[in-house]
Design a protein around this motif. Sequence first.
Motif, mmCIF file in Angstrom:
data_model
loop_
_atom_site.group_PDB
_atom_site.id
_atom_site.type_symbol
_atom_site.label_atom_id
_atom_site.label_comp_id
_atom_site.label_asym_id
_atom_site.label_seq_id
_atom_site.Cartn_x
_atom_site.Cartn_y
_atom_site.Cartn_z
ATOM 1 N N PHE A 115 0.823 -1.213 0.000
ATOM 2 C CA PHE A 115 0.000 0.000 0.000
ATOM 3 C C PHE A 115 0.857 1.263 0.000
ATOM 4 O O PHE A 115 0.364 2.346 -0.285
ATOM 5 C CB PHE A 115 -0.906 0.037 1.242
ATOM 6 C CG PHE A 115 -1.773 -1.178 1.402
ATOM 7 C CD1 PHE A 115 -2.616 -1.598 0.388
ATOM 8 C CD2 PHE A 115 -1.727 -1.916 2.569
ATOM 9 C CE1 PHE A 115 -3.405 -2.731 0.535
ATOM 10 C CE2 PHE A 115 -2.520 -3.042 2.727
ATOM 11 C CZ PHE A 115 -3.353 -3.452 1.706
ATOM 12 N N ASP A 116 2.131 1.125 0.366
ATOM 13 C CA ASP A 116 3.025 2.267 0.552
ATOM 14 C C ASP A 116 4.467 1.809 0.307
ATOM 15 O O ASP A 116 5.222 1.611 1.259
ATOM 16 C CB ASP A 116 2.842 2.803 1.991
ATOM 17 C CG ASP A 116 3.682 4.016 2.294
ATOM 18 O OD1 ASP A 116 4.231 4.633 1.359
ATOM 19 O OD2 ASP A 116 3.793 4.350 3.489
ATOM 20 N N PRO A 117 4.846 1.619 -0.966
ATOM 21 C CA PRO A 117 6.160 1.060 -1.284
ATOM 22 C C PRO A 117 7.346 1.811 -0.660
ATOM 23 O O PRO A 117 8.354 1.202 -0.330
ATOM 24 C CB PRO A 117 6.220 1.119 -2.810
ATOM 25 C CG PRO A 117 4.790 1.098 -3.238
ATOM 26 C CD PRO A 117 4.046 1.851 -2.165
ATOM 27 N N GLU A 118 7.225 3.118 -0.482
ATOM 28 C CA GLU A 118 8.322 3.887 0.106
ATOM 29 C C GLU A 118 8.270 3.907 1.630
ATOM 30 O O GLU A 118 9.237 4.319 2.272
ATOM 31 C CB GLU A 118 8.313 5.314 -0.443
ATOM 32 C CG GLU A 118 8.621 5.369 -1.936
ATOM 33 C CD GLU A 118 8.656 6.784 -2.457
ATOM 34 O OE1 GLU A 118 9.057 7.705 -1.710
ATOM 35 O OE2 GLU A 118 8.256 6.974 -3.609
ATOM 36 N N GLY A 119 7.156 3.491 2.212
ATOM 37 C CA GLY A 119 7.044 3.452 3.665
ATOM 38 C C GLY A 119 6.968 4.805 4.337
ATOM 39 O O GLY A 119 7.327 4.956 5.497
ATOM 40 N N LYS A 120 6.441 5.792 3.631
ATOM 41 C CA LYS A 120 6.352 7.159 4.171
ATOM 42 C C LYS A 120 5.010 7.452 4.830
ATOM 43 O O LYS A 120 4.834 8.494 5.446
ATOM 44 C CB LYS A 120 6.602 8.177 3.059
ATOM 45 C CG LYS A 120 7.998 8.121 2.496
ATOM 46 C CD LYS A 120 8.184 9.155 1.405
ATOM 47 C CE LYS A 120 9.606 9.107 0.875
ATOM 48 N NZ LYS A 120 9.815 10.102 -0.184
ATOM 49 N N GLY A 121 4.047 6.568 4.673
ATOM 50 C CA GLY A 121 2.717 6.817 5.210
ATOM 51 C C GLY A 121 1.878 7.626 4.237
ATOM 52 O O GLY A 121 2.364 8.113 3.213
ATOM 53 N N HIS A 122 0.620 7.757 4.582
ATOM 54 C CA HIS A 122 -0.349 8.501 3.766
ATOM 55 C C HIS A 122 -0.753 9.726 4.574
ATOM 56 O O HIS A 122 -1.284 9.596 5.685
ATOM 57 C CB HIS A 122 -1.568 7.614 3.473
ATOM 58 C CG HIS A 122 -1.176 6.259 2.958
ATOM 59 N ND1 HIS A 122 -0.923 6.016 1.638
ATOM 60 C CD2 HIS A 122 -0.955 5.089 3.609
ATOM 61 C CE1 HIS A 122 -0.575 4.749 1.486
ATOM 62 N NE2 HIS A 122 -0.588 4.171 2.670
#
Length: 152
Positions: free
Chosen positions: A61-68
Amino acid sequence: MASSEVTEQTPAYLNIDRENHPAILAGRRSRDTVAARDKQAWLDNFAIDGSVEDPVGPSMFDPEGKGHHGREEISAFWDKSIATTESIEFVFDDEIICGNEVAYVGKIVTHIAGHVSEAHGVFTYRADADGKLSALRAFWEVEKTINSVRKA
């Protein structure tokens, strides 16, 4: 000393109102609107600058792992994750309240395409001063959850 005097002098961290704590209420609204499949009500529960990290770190859901962050990204998260499911159950075994946050230990059971998965972890909700959800964070391992998939 009257009991009301004791309550007024007792610090909030020793006299937690578990039914009306802002993070408890914001978290409950979040789960209730997911169960009702009400995207708009779920979005309205978030602060304008709210964020979702579910799971924390990189994922599908978030390939970069930065959050939404912010309504637009949170809305896109709903479309990628929640909207693709048939239903989601929240099964929490423990509740830990600290400051303006609550953490739950337990699992989230997801029903999708005739299958069930279980994400075991820690799930946190932080409320802002207006009682809106400022952060939803879910600590669960993608690989363990994928390995839990079974036919419903």
